[in-house]
Motif scaffolding. Structure first.
Motif, PDB file in Angstrom:
ATOM      1  N   ALA A 114       2.252   1.696  -3.402  1.00 53.95           N
ATOM      2  CA  ALA A 114       1.253   2.163  -4.367  1.00 53.95           C
ATOM      3  C   ALA A 114       1.061   3.661  -4.240  1.00 53.95           C
ATOM      4  CB  ALA A 114      -0.065   1.443  -4.119  1.00 53.95           C
TER       5      ALA A 114
ATOM      6  N   VAL B 247     -16.878   3.235  -8.963  1.00 50.77           N
ATOM      7  CA  VAL B 247     -15.805   2.460  -9.593  1.00 50.77           C
ATOM      8  C   VAL B 247     -14.529   2.728  -8.805  1.00 50.77           C
ATOM      9  CG1 VAL B 247     -14.408   2.153 -11.646  1.00 50.77           C
ATOM     10  CG2 VAL B 247     -16.822   2.630 -11.861  1.00 50.77           C
ATOM     11  N   ALA B 248     -13.939   1.666  -8.335  1.00 49.30           N
ATOM     12  CA  ALA B 248     -12.722   1.834  -7.539  1.00 49.30           C
ATOM     13  C   ALA B 248     -11.694   2.601  -8.368  1.00 49.30           C
ATOM     14  CB  ALA B 248     -12.172   0.475  -7.151  1.00 49.30           C
TER      15      ALA B 248
ATOM     16  N   ARG C 125     -14.603  -0.278 -19.984  1.00 44.95           N
ATOM     17  CA  ARG C 125     -15.836  -1.066 -19.868  1.00 44.95           C
ATOM     18  C   ARG C 125     -16.980  -0.189 -19.389  1.00 44.95           C
ATOM     19  NH1 ARG C 125     -14.592  -7.297 -18.051  1.00 44.95           N
ATOM     20  NH2 ARG C 125     -14.076  -7.920 -20.159  1.00 44.95           N
ATOM     21  N   ARG C 126     -16.642   0.767 -18.580  1.00 46.91           N
ATOM     22  CA  ARG C 126     -17.660   1.694 -18.083  1.00 46.91           C
ATOM     23  C   ARG C 126     -18.209   2.522 -19.255  1.00 46.91           C
ATOM     24  NH1 ARG C 126     -21.147   2.760 -14.642  1.00 46.91           N
ATOM     25  NH2 ARG C 126     -21.424   4.886 -14.026  1.00 46.91           N
TER      26      ARG C 126
ATOM     27  N   GLU D 293       0.834  -1.203   0.000  1.00 43.36           N
ATOM     28  CA  GLU D 293       0.000   0.000   0.000  1.00 43.36           C
ATOM     29  C   GLU D 293       0.869   1.254   0.000  1.00 43.36           C
ATOM     30  OE1 GLU D 293      -2.890  -0.278   3.118  1.00 43.36           O
ATOM     31  OE2 GLU D 293      -3.796  -2.055   2.232  1.00 43.36           O
TER      32      GLU D 293
ATOM     33  N   ARG E  73     -10.647 -10.047  -3.673  1.00 48.88           N
ATOM     34  CA  ARG E  73     -10.076  -8.757  -4.007  1.00 48.88           C
ATOM     35  C   ARG E  73      -9.541  -8.723  -5.433  1.00 48.88           C
ATOM     36  NH1 ARG E  73     -10.632  -9.405   0.805  1.00 48.88           N
ATOM     37  NH2 ARG E  73     -10.992  -7.727   2.271  1.00 48.88           N
ATOM     38  N   GLY E  74      -9.799  -9.773  -6.151  1.00 51.90           N
ATOM     39  CA  GLY E  74      -9.415  -9.773  -7.562  1.00 51.90           C
ATOM     40  C   GLY E  74      -7.918  -9.934  -7.761  1.00 51.90           C
ATOM     41  N   ARG E  75      -7.200 -10.462  -6.764  1.00 52.47           N
ATOM     42  CA  ARG E  75      -5.753 -10.616  -6.912  1.00 52.47           C
ATOM     43  C   ARG E  75      -5.467 -12.011  -7.449  1.00 52.47           C
ATOM     44  NH1 ARG E  75      -3.304  -6.623  -3.978  1.00 52.47           N
ATOM     45  NH2 ARG E  75      -1.471  -7.265  -5.108  1.00 52.47           N
TER      46      ARG E  75
ATOM     47  N   LEU F 248      -8.781   2.809  -9.638  1.00 51.31           N
ATOM     48  CA  LEU F 248      -7.592   2.011  -9.886  1.00 51.31           C
ATOM     49  C   LEU F 248      -7.026   2.365 -11.253  1.00 51.31           C
ATOM     50  CD1 LEU F 248      -9.095  -1.344  -8.749  1.00 51.31           C
ATOM     51  CD2 LEU F 248      -7.623   0.141  -7.454  1.00 51.31           C
ATOM     52  N   ASP F 249      -5.739   2.246 -11.314  1.00 48.10           N
ATOM     53  CA  ASP F 249      -5.093   2.596 -12.567  1.00 48.10           C
ATOM     54  C   ASP F 249      -5.154   1.400 -13.509  1.00 48.10           C
ATOM     55  OD1 ASP F 249      -3.515   3.588 -14.522  1.00 48.10           O
ATOM     56  OD2 ASP F 249      -1.645   3.067 -13.520  1.00 48.10           O
ATOM     57  N   ASN F 250      -6.357   1.099 -13.926  1.00 51.44           N
ATOM     58  CA  ASN F 250      -6.510  -0.025 -14.833  1.00 51.44           C
ATOM     59  C   ASN F 250      -7.342   0.463 -16.018  1.00 51.44           C
ATOM     60  OD1 ASN F 250      -7.321  -2.276 -16.214  1.00 51.44           O
ATOM     61  ND2 ASN F 250      -7.390  -3.539 -14.379  1.00 51.44           N
ATOM     62  N   PRO F 251      -6.730   0.570 -17.182  1.00 51.21           N
ATOM     63  CA  PRO F 251      -7.411   1.208 -18.303  1.00 51.21           C
ATOM     64  C   PRO F 251      -8.688   0.488 -18.728  1.00 51.21           C
ATOM     65  CG  PRO F 251      -5.415   0.099 -19.020  1.00 51.21           C
ATOM     66  CD  PRO F 251      -5.413   0.052 -17.538  1.00 51.21           C
ATOM     67  N   LEU F 252      -8.794  -0.790 -18.392  1.00 51.10           N
ATOM     68  CA  LEU F 252      -9.987  -1.508 -18.847  1.00 51.10           C
ATOM     69  C   LEU F 252     -11.228  -1.135 -18.049  1.00 51.10           C
ATOM     70  CD1 LEU F 252      -8.679  -5.027 -19.741  1.00 51.10           C
ATOM     71  CD2 LEU F 252      -9.883  -3.476 -21.224  1.00 51.10           C
ATOM     72  N   VAL F 253     -11.018  -0.662 -16.830  1.00 52.94           N
ATOM     73  CA  VAL F 253     -12.180  -0.320 -16.003  1.00 52.94           C
ATOM     74  C   VAL F 253     -12.959   0.854 -16.628  1.00 52.94           C
ATOM     75  CG1 VAL F 253     -12.945   0.469 -13.749  1.00 52.94           C
ATOM     76  CG2 VAL F 253     -11.241  -1.327 -13.914  1.00 52.94           C
TER      77      VAL F 253
END
Lengths: 295, 1240
Positions: free
Chosen positions: B136, B415-416, B426-427, B133, B194-196, B418-423
């Motif tokens: 991050a 939406v959390a 998809r949104r 953490e 947690r999707g890990r 997070l640095d994830n371009p797919l989130v």
């Protein structure tokens, strides 16, 4: 105990070393040395000696020794991470690999956050099934990052292999894989089917040498895979050579043991001939020495 | 012995390796027992160094000796250096030593050492999580500054997370494969949730490697099967359903003997099949899953989930009717469980069923019901809100573009980050869906362009296929059929590449429809024929039938209308039970065919039904088209009136669509939505202080734009803060002003707010204000709609008036409630009569109420009866009989509990004794009674009896109570045994409590290691009563063994607990642990942490410091609280600071703080501050008191109370008079009552 292999403590194995040098010097088509022997026969020590041999040649030959029983995740990605770390010390350039790894690291850390349980009811009730339902999009960062992570890991492995091929165009590279029998299910597939077949055995890759050592090595599979080429490309060694009397003496001297005579040496020699492993003999000698000192 | 002789003797032994090892061990034993122990225990870990030696010796702080032992070990030839640090024994030696550890006499020691290592690895893992953490948080900066350094950190973090867990798993596998599996399962569950997934995969694979290496046996085989399942489960979660299906199906084919494993595997297999649109197979699998659980009760807790899976699958098959039936079963089971969180999934699916079945109002209400649960019970949970947000967006897409925007804003906030371009990508796709549904083609087009460029950057084939479908649909809606056909073809190809069978089929249908608009009937027929077969293969009979129906057009254009008739007639059969959308499309195809064949009447009725069905599910475009066609049909036959009506209806729909398309969000609305979304973010925070800011943000949103949703949010937020008045007003306004929000859930909630408002005042002792509030609620609550809440308000009114001595008013309210059917009102009436001496009427009322079906009321009434009548055993028996007559033994138990709560222990004991043979819980209660009386022997006997109950939870609770008794009797070993049983059997309350007790006792018994284990367990359970205490003990334990860093961690965690006492003590320990010469910054950092954990903690810590004479530190802390200028705690801090300063002799500074406390106008502080000013600093009394009286409200009334206590009745009266008669002051009635009390 030293981290670095100390050649003065290494006795003999001349035959294996000669065979290895032939490979490193690319004297023929042989590229793989497959060493199989029982536990305690001295395989790990031999591999350390081979690494030393490469490190101190002139010019040095890039070399990486990976004990497969010691890597954290038994995956191709973890293996290439270990290989790359060692080979980088020889100024080998793995630009593509590092680029993908940097991207992967960035994504990985970026994806850290306190993501809540993925189900609408929460997955925090132990033993209760979770029903992901319609929330995938909101909490699926992990799923997505898994896709990306796994894809990036695959890409990193591919990039490493591509870089490695480039490096091998310029200079020979030696990869030493120890404890093959403990490499895990994934690597047991990947090493022969991908790494060896598509890269080491590829006629376009001329300077990549691999030594595989273990209580079990994939010789039969390679034989089937290579057919007639097997004899030329793979050098199988089904047991390591044992010590001669002079080697025993060398070792006893090295240990500083003075209280021995020819009868002791003869007896040890006979025992080794009869199948006692060098490791066990060494352990026995050291224990005797310790007991004598205590007495 | 000569060297040769030694070697010879080894070689001639039966097992030379063993013989050599025995020499080693014997020699080590001779040298030092400590070394010999180290030689043996260092075989356990896969890697060791001096730190691990410290862990195994239980002396991590003895670094010197640990290092020395390591040095001695390194002399042995079997110790190998590991490439990446640390050491390990040679395999053969390690295997022999491990075999020694498995001997019975060493087993206990093995367990102890294993758990030491496991704890150590868990601590390392926890530190890695923290490090992750931290990393991050700084990742962006480091990444920019030094990519190489960043990569190094990322790799370290990655390894740091999984490696300790893998080590722990390998350690536990030495105990038993099941221990390892249990440990893996706990962590895996949390990592998967947690999707890990990368870490999860590594853990599973490492566990498999470890277990495979173990000797063969049943347990090993079973654990390997479970690991296969875990991997399958993970593949389902990572959306690799084909791989998952293969793995899970092969696991089932191996016919595992464990029913539970089969049950779980069937569930995940069904999910994998459903993800691949293998609907028929999925239904079969889920039915097997349900049957296995129903037949053999394999896992009753999860039965609702199994039914829900069936329901979701039927929804995918467009069979809301079948889905509803399964949801109902699931919902009933979830309701029975009493766990509100378990209700959410069934409610979500039920709402979907209702929306898809065209029951939009019901669907909205069900969604709001689920959201109500989240808002009132699970406020900070993001995931359920997100799921419900999607349903609401879907709903509002058909009704209000403004509210849709508001909901989209909330969805973005959910939406959390997070640095994830797919989130976000998809949104975008989801939003395009809703824009299309709401008719906002312009915005859909714009967003599609953005998404398209992003999808290229990210390179996700799955999202590309999804986006392509939306673009095609957009082109179709815009009338660009050629473009639509091409785009659908692209979608088909992209979806095929990523294995999205459902999307492939939908794209082909879209393409067929687009081609039909271009008159390319040959291609249409080919596509639809193939499609029909595809749908059938997937098990989607509804769509297969629709494809058949839509082929009628092609047949007609081929000149074969008869075949068209046949196709349509066959298709009609297949559509029975299908949802309205499918049937609407079928009827549209039918109408087109009938019209083309000249059967205009049949075409007309099909179109009318098609339009109605489309409207019922909010599909305005097909509805408008159907109505326009209907108008044309009617006009063609001269039905001008009907044509006019249909054309107007169509025009209305088209106007709505046109307005939607032209809609542009105003800057005010945009700002409002932004504030609203920020408010929602604040609500999600665990920090209670953000609630107030959430309300502020919702109000700011309302200032920008009127919006019922903002107001609704503010109502719930106010309720969460206990501001019931504001909650009532806001929610009432939503329901009055916004017809679209009227639903039974919100009406019910309003009634609850009303009741809560009155009750809160009543509980606070403000009877007058409470009576006014209840009276107001009774006026505002609808008689038929809120009958039950009105009854509660009437009871509340009666209670308030009764306490305000208004006997007639109270009786009238109770009578009205009684007339409405409230047995409690009868009870209250009885009480009122008893209070006023009407014994006979009271007895009669109590007798009536004691026959009530409400066991609590019946029991309470029976107690009253026994109070009024003679308190004899016979009377108690009669009371028992009375309540049993309707409520059974449970009512008698409740009677016993009520008597016990009133301290009537003799009577309670009698009641429990009567029913304990029927209800083991009565033995438990009897034991508690005896324990409280001090008769520990009798208590013990009762608990022993309860301990034989069939109900596991009662057994667990009895064991826990028995443990307490034994602990009180100083039988600590007996207590340990009982608490162990409680920890094993108990429910989620008993278990952590038992673990805490075990920890405390074992600490006393000098077993810190095991104590630590139980305390860790207690601390991990998140039980607010247990976990903080456990952490505090853990901290003390670790501090005592010089493990400073984990001790500090434990104290810091305890510091954040809601238990103020524990939290303050933790703060004190942290301060005490500071070395004398510690820099001030360290102390400041601890003080800041104390302040973060809450003002109350800081105040309590200041008390603790002051009590032990550390006045300076106490003052420093109070000054910090005071400086925060927080309405809640700053006044209190100022008051206490003043008192400390007076003690220290600094009256002048004390005066300034007292003044600040006074000027805070805080009703609970200002009056005390006034008295302090008068007493401690000689301020003029009257003037100071007057100042407080001027504040009015609670300040004035409490000032009066304090003055009255001091005997200053005149000034007190002045205070009361100041408030009495002030219409708007909610405390006026209380002031009036005090005045009248004083007068009387």
């Amino acid at each position: 105990v030293s981290w670095i292999f100390e050649p003065s403590q290494f006795i003999d194995r001349a035959k294996e070393q000669e065979l290895f040098i032939e490979l490193v010097e690319l004297q023929d088509e042989a590229r793989v040395l497959a060493i199989r022997d029982s536990s305690n026969a001295g395989k790990s020590q031999l591999l350390k000696a081979l690494r030393w041999e490469c490190q101190f040649r002139d010019p040095p030959v890039p070399v990486s020794l990976v004990p497969l029983d010691q890597i954290e995740h038994k995956s191709a990605h973890q293996l290439v991470l270990s290989l790359e770390t060692a080979l980088r010390n020889f100024d080998c350039e793995f630009a593509r690999f590092r680029e993908v790894e940097e991207e992967r690291s960035g994504r990985r850390l970026g994806a850290i956050g306190r993501v809540e349980a993925g189900s609408i009811s929460g997955g925090d009730v132990s033993g209760v099934k979770v029903e992901p339902g319609a929330v995938a999009i909101f909490n699926s960062s992990g799923e997505i990052s898994f896709d990306l992570q796994e894809q990036l890991k695959l890409r990193a492995v591919d990039a490493f292999l591509e870089d490695l091929r480039e490096v091998c165009k310029e200079r020979p590279v030696v990869i030493l894989l120890d404890a093959y029998e403990q490499c895990g299910r994934d690597l047991e597939q990947w090493i022969p089917l991908i790494f060896l077949r598509k890269h080491v055995f590829d006629p376009d890759v001329e300077r990549l040498i691999v030594v595989i050592a273990g209580q079990r090595v994939p010789t039969a599979g390679l034989q089937k895979m290579l057919g007639d080429r097997f004899e030329r490309i793979v050098k199988p060694l089904d047991s390591l050579s044992t010590w001669e009397r002079e080697h025993i003496r060398q070792y006893l001297d090295l240990e500083g043991i003075e209280d021995y005579d020819d009868a002791d040496v003869d007896l040890l020699y006979e025992k080794l001939k009869a199948g006692l492993s060098i490791g066990a003999a060494v352990a026995g000698i050291q224990q005797w020495k310790r007991q004598e000192a205590a007495a | 012995v000569r060297l040769g002789g030694f070697i010879e003797s080894l070689d001639q032994s039966e097992d030379p390796d063993r013989a050599l090892l025995d020499h080693v061990l014997e020699e080590a034993d001779r040298r030092s027992p400590e070394l010999a122990a180290a030689v043996r225990f260092c075989a356990l870990p896969r890697r060791f160094d001096s730190e691990i030696i410290g862990v195994l010796r239980g002396t991590p702080e003895d670094t010197e000796r640990n290092a020395a032992l390591l040095q001695q070990l390194l002399d042995y030839p079997f110790v190998r250096v590991r490439e990446k640090g640390g050491y390990v024994y040679h395999d053969s030696v390690r295997a022999q030593l491990l075999a020694d550890w498995q001997h019975d006499e060493r087993r206990g020691m093995l367990e102890d050492l294993t758990w030491r290592l496991v704890r150590h690895h868990e601590e390392t893992h926890a530190r890695a999580v923290q490090a992750e953490e931290d990393a991050a948080r700084v990742s962006t900066i480091v990444q920019e500054a030094s990519p190489a350094r960043f990569r190094q950190i990322a790799a370290a973090v990655e390894t740091g997370l999984s490696e300790p867990l893998m080590e722990a798993i390998s350690q536990l596998a030495l105990l038993s494969p099941k221990s390892a599996l249990g440990f893996l399962h706990d962590y895996l569950e949390s990592y998967l949730d947690r999707g890990r997934f990368s870490t999860s995969r590594a853990l599973i694979s490492a566990s498999r490697d470890v277990v495979i290496a173990l000797p063969e046996g049943d347990e090993r085989a079973s654990v390997l099967d479970w690991l296969e399942f875990e991997e399958g489960l993970m593949l389902v979660r990572v959306e690799q359903p084909a791989d998952a299906e293969e793995k899970l199906a092969s696991l089932l084919a191996s016919d595992p003997s464990d029913d539970r494993l089969r049950y779980w595997t069937l569930g995940e297999l069904g999910q994998a099949q459903r993800s691949q649109f293998e609907l028929r197979e999925a239904i079969e699998t889920f039915e097997k899953e349900v049957a296995l659980n129903e037949d053999r009760q394999v896992d009753p807790v999860n039965l609702p989930i199994s039914y829900l899976r069936l329901a979701r699958t039927y929804l995918l098959m467009d069979r809301p009717d079948l889905a509803s039936a399964h949801v109902a079963t699931s919902l009933a089971a979830a309701e029975e469980s009493g766990d509100l969180a378990q209700l959410l999934s069934p409610l979500e699916v039920r709402a979907q069923c209702e929306l898809e079945a065209g029951r939009r109002a019901d669907g909205f209400d069900t969604t709001m019901r689920a959201l109500d649960v989240v808002r009132t019970e699970l406020r900070t949970r993001r995931a359920p809100r997100a799921a419900l947000n999607r349903l609401l967006a879907h709903y509002f897409a058909g009704t209000s573009v403004e509210l849709l925007d508001t909901l989209l804003g909330e969805g973005d906030a959910l939406v959390a980050a997070l640095d994830n371009p797919l989130v976000p990508l998809r949104r975008h796709v989801e939003k395009i869906d809703w824009f299309l549904q709401s008719g906002q083609l312009r915005r859909a087009r714009a967003l599609a362009a953005v998404a398209e460029s992003e999808v290229e950057t990210v390179g996700s084939d799955a999202v590309r296929a999804e986006l392509s479908y939306r673009k095609a649909d957009l082109a179709r809606l815009e009338g660009s059929f050629e473009e639509a056909a091409e785009e659908f073809a692209e979608c088909d190809a992209a979806a095929s590449r990523v294995g999205r069978a459902d999307l492939v089929a939908y794209a082909r249908r879209g393409r067929a429809l687009a081609l039909s608009r271009q008159g390319r009937w040959g291609e249409v027929d080919d596509l639809l024929e193939g499609l029909e077969q595809t749908w059938r293969t997937h098990g989607h009979d509804g769509f297969a039938a629709l494809a058949r129906a839509e082929r009628a057009g092609a047949a007609r254009h081929r000149g074969d209308p008869a075949q068209g008739d046949r196709l349509l007639s066959e298709a009609g059969v297949g559509l029975e039970g299908a949802g309205p959308a499918l049937r609407a499309d079928f009827l549209r195809a039918l109408a087109e065919h009938e019209a083309a064949c000249g059967r205009l009447a049949a075409a007309g009725s099909a179109l009318a039904e098609s339009a109605r069905l489309s409207e019922s599910v909010g599909r305005r475009v097909p509805a408008a088209e159907a109505r326009s066609m209907l108008a044309a049909l009617a006009a063609a036959e001269g039905g001008w009136t009907e044509a006019d009506a249909e054309a107007r209806a169509a025009a209305g729909l088209l106007r709505e669509l046109a307005e939607s398309n032209d809609y542009e969000q105003s800057p005010e609305r945009e700002a409002g939505d932004r504030y609203n979304a920020d408010g929602l973010r604040a609500l999600l925070s665990d920090d209670p202080t953000t609630l107030a800011s959430a309300i502020g943000l919702f109000r700011a949103a309302l200032e920008h734009a009127p919006n019922p949703w903002y107001r609704l949010n503010s109502a719930y937020a106010a309720a969460a803060l206990g501001d019931w008045g504001a909650a009532v007003d806001a929610l009432a306004e939503v329901l009055d002003e916004s017809p679209e929000m009227r639903c039974s859930t919100l009406r019910r909630r309003l009634a609850e707010f009303h009741v809560a408002r009155g009750r809160a005042l009543l509980d606070g002792g403000w009877h007058g204000a409470a009576a006014d509030a209840f009276a107001d609620s009774l006026e505002r609550l609808d008689r038929s709609d809120h009958a039950e809440a009105r009854l509660r308000c009437l009871l509340g009114l009666g209670d308030s008036l009764r306490l305000a001595q208004d006997v007639d008013g109270s009786a009238a309210a109770y009578r009205e409630a009684e007339a409405g059917g409230s047995a409690r009102a009868t009870l209250r009436l009885g009480e009122l009569m008893a209070e006023h001496g009407d014994r006979d009427a009271a007895v009669e009322a109590f007798r009536d109420a004691a026959r009530s079906e409400d066991t609590e009321v019946a029991a309470e009434s029976a107690i009253r009866l026994t109070e009024l009548l003679e308190d004899s055993p016979e009377e108690v028996d009669r009371a028992v009989e009375l309540v049993r007559s309707t409520g059974g033994p449970e009512a008698a138990l409740t009677l016993g509990n009520g008597l016990a709560a009133r301290g009537r222990t003799r009577a309670a004991g009698q009641v429990y004794g009567t029913v304990q043979s029927e209800l083991p819980e009565a033995s438990l209660r009897l034991g508690e009674l005896r324990r409280d009386e001090g008769d520990l022997a009798a208590a013990r006997a009762a608990f022993e009896r309860a301990r034989t109950a069939p109900d596991r939870v009662i057994r667990g609770a009895a064991a826990a109570r028995l443990g307490e008794v034994l602990r009180a009797e100083d039988d600590l070993h007996g207590a340990v045994e009982a608490f162990r049983e409680a920890a094993d059997l108990g429910d989620e309350d008993a278990q952590p409590w038992a673990a805490l007790q075990l920890g405390e006792i074992l600490l006393g018994l000098g077993s810190p290691r095991e104590a630590e284990y139980w305390l860790q367990l207690a601390a991990s359970r998140d039980d607010p009563l247990v976990s903080p205490r456990a952490l505090l003990h853990l901290g003390d334990l670790m501090a005592a063994s010089l493990r400073r860093s984990p001790a500090q961690d434990a104290y810091r965690r305890a510091l954040t607990s809601a238990d103020v006492e524990v939290s303050a003590l933790a703060g004190l320990r942290l301060l005490d642990a500071l070395p004398a010469d510690a820099p001030a910054s360290l102390r400041d950092e601890i003080v800041a942490a104390v302040l973060r954990s809450g003002g109350q903690t800081a105040l309590r810590l200041a008390d603790l410091l002051a009590d032990r004479g550390d006045r300076e530190a106490a003052q420093g802390l109070l000054r910090r609280v005071e400086e925060l200028d927080d309405d809640l705690y700053a006044p209190d801090a100022a008051l206490r600071l003043g008192e400390l300063l007076v003690e220290a002799g600094d009256r002048e500074e004390a005066r300034s703080f007292y003044r600040r406390a006074l000027e805070s106008e805080d009703g609970t502080v200002a009056p005390d501050a006034a008295l302090r000013l008068i007493d401690d600093t000689d301020e003029p009394a009257e003037e100071t008191v007057e100042r407080v009286i001027e504040f009015g409200g609670l300040s004035a009334v409490r000032m009066g109370d304090l003055l009255r206590e001091r005997g200053d009745h005149e000034l007190a009266k002045r205070a009361y008079r100041h408030v009495a008669g002030v219409e708007r002051d909610p405390f006026a009635p209380d002031a009036e009552r005090r005045l009248s009390d004083d007068t009387s």
